[in-house]
Design a protein around this motif. Structure first.
Motif: not given
Length: 425
Positions: A365-382
């Motif tokens: 659980c590191r900073f790059y993990h939360i960045c990756i999931f933030s990118l997931v959020g970008c791709c989920l948000s219309p």
């Protein structure tokens, strides 16, 4: 008090501290404790209202919520587990609640919700830049922090206008490649799909290739790695046959396959313990005959260095289905609905990460993990998917609200002028 900025920067600080020593186990106890405090602080101040107020849609929301619930279930399973081997490597409670590789592994997905508020992209980008600069400065001690920073910065790079930041970014890539040459071959893959994403999505003539890249990266694990779980010991896998062919053609040298046996041993252990479906808990062990015969090592392993196997061990097939369904869904959504380079590049980065979880050591659980999931959020948000590059640029410069106000004022003025002309006529 909910504060997404404090939540993000807390994980950033903990990651940089651990990064000085590279591996979590290598850090002094005081640093491990400090890391744990930063993670818990991040959890405490995270704005959980985002879980209710977002535009991700039913499937994404249900998947993310189920991932969090399943994580709590696996933590509870460990709490209730009284088997003697739970105390073979120290205190069970300390390992469960303070180790990077136990309860904390279920935390990163919640940061997909950070993109619920679009202004948070400005906070995230600034945090990435801070992490990048400090990571490069610390590279003289350990290249670990800077080595991963280049990949999750890729989607934001087209929007960075400052030459100094671009230069730091280039240095980070060089550090990452040097780290790959020195001790971590997996970083070659990370840099490959990161640079590939940037090249493809920066040229409108190559843009359609992102479909080919994403589908290929998603398909490869089903062809090369997942089937290993069902083969018999001694049989050659497709992965091994490809490696043998490359060696015969003069590529790869004496590189040995260090992945197949990990898959085989995990399959054996999960079968022996009837743990395929539910997993064995946030803190658990699996038996390794390979390490049983290794001098100075132990046959009971807390983690697998392959993230897919680690999720399978701790969360079972239930968590595997949830985790990878979320990635596939977000990638496809970006491919079908994306209108800007942020999500174009993110789709390739996420598909590359998807593939890498079957090969490389990106656990924890590191900073790059939360960045990756933030990118997931970008791709989920219309709302983010449909934005133009100009609007994304304004978000990163924290000028989007002013842009909307000006746009609204101009629109109001045009409507008023139109009504005046209509009255005159």
């Amino acid at each position: 008090m909910a504060n997404i900025k404090l939540s993000i920067y807390s994980v950033l600080l903990g990651t940089l501290l651990i990064g000085i020593w590279g591996l979590f186990f290598s850090a002094p106890t005081i640093i491990k404790m400090t890391y744990a405090v930063t993670i818990y602080l991040s959890m405490i101040v995270f704005p959980y209202s985002y879980i209710i107020k977002n535009d991700f849609g039913v499937f994404a929301n249900m998947t993310l919520i189920m991932m969090m619930i399943w994580g709590l279930f696996e933590i509870t399973a460990t709490i209730l587990n009284t088997a003697p081997d739970m105390y073979m490597f120290g205190n069970k409670w300390i390992t469960l609640f303070l180790s990077e590789y136990s309860a904390f592994v279920f935390l990163p997905p919640i940061f997909a919700f950070a993109c619920t508020k679009k202004d948070n992209l400005f906070i995230l980008l600034n945090a990435i830049i801070v992490y990048l600069i400090i990571g490069v400065l610390l590279s003289g001690i350990n290249k670990q922090s800077a080595a991963f920073s280049s990949v999750f910065l890729m989607p934001f790079l087209p929007y960075l206008k400052k030459r100094k930041i671009q230069l730091v970014f280039l240095i980070a890539i060089i550090i990452s490649i040097l780290r790959a040459i020195d001790s971590s071959r997996m970083l070659f893959i990370v840099n490959f799909y990161g640079i590939l994403a940037l090249i493809i999505c920066s040229n409108r003539y190559l843009l359609r290739l992102r479909w080919v890249v994403c589908i290929t990266f998603i398909f490869l694990p089903f062809l090369m790695f997942i089937p290993i779980l069902g083969i018999e010991k001694g049989d050659l896998t497709l992965f091994q046959n490809i490696q043998n062919f490359l060696r015969e053609q003069g590529f790869g040298g004496d590189t040995t396959d260090t992945r197949t046996f990990l898959y085989l041993e995990m399959a054996e252990d999960l079968t022996a313990n009837n743990s395929w479906i539910l997993g064995k808990g946030a803190y658990c062990h699996y038996f390794s005959s390979y390490f049983e015969n290794a001098e100075g090592d132990t046959p009971l392993r807390m983690n697998s260095e392959v993230p897919f196997l680690n999720f399978l061990l701790k969360g079972g097939l239930v968590y595997i289905v949830l985790y990878y369904s979320l990635f596939i869904y977000s990638i496809l959504k970006a491919l079908f609905l994306g209108k800007n380079r942020l999500v174009y590049i993110s789709s390739i980065i996420l598909s590359g990460w998807f593939l890498n979880t079957f090969i490389g050591d990106v656990n924890g659980c590191r900073f790059y993990h939360i960045c990756i999931f933030s990118l997931v959020g970008c791709c989920l948000s219309p709302a983010i998917l449909k934005k133009t590059d100009l609007e994304i640029q304004l978000l990163f410069e924290n000028k989007y609200q002013q842009y909307l106000l000006i746009k609204y004022a101009l629109l109001k003025k045009l409507i008023s002028k139109h009504r005046s002309i209509k009255k005159i006529s």
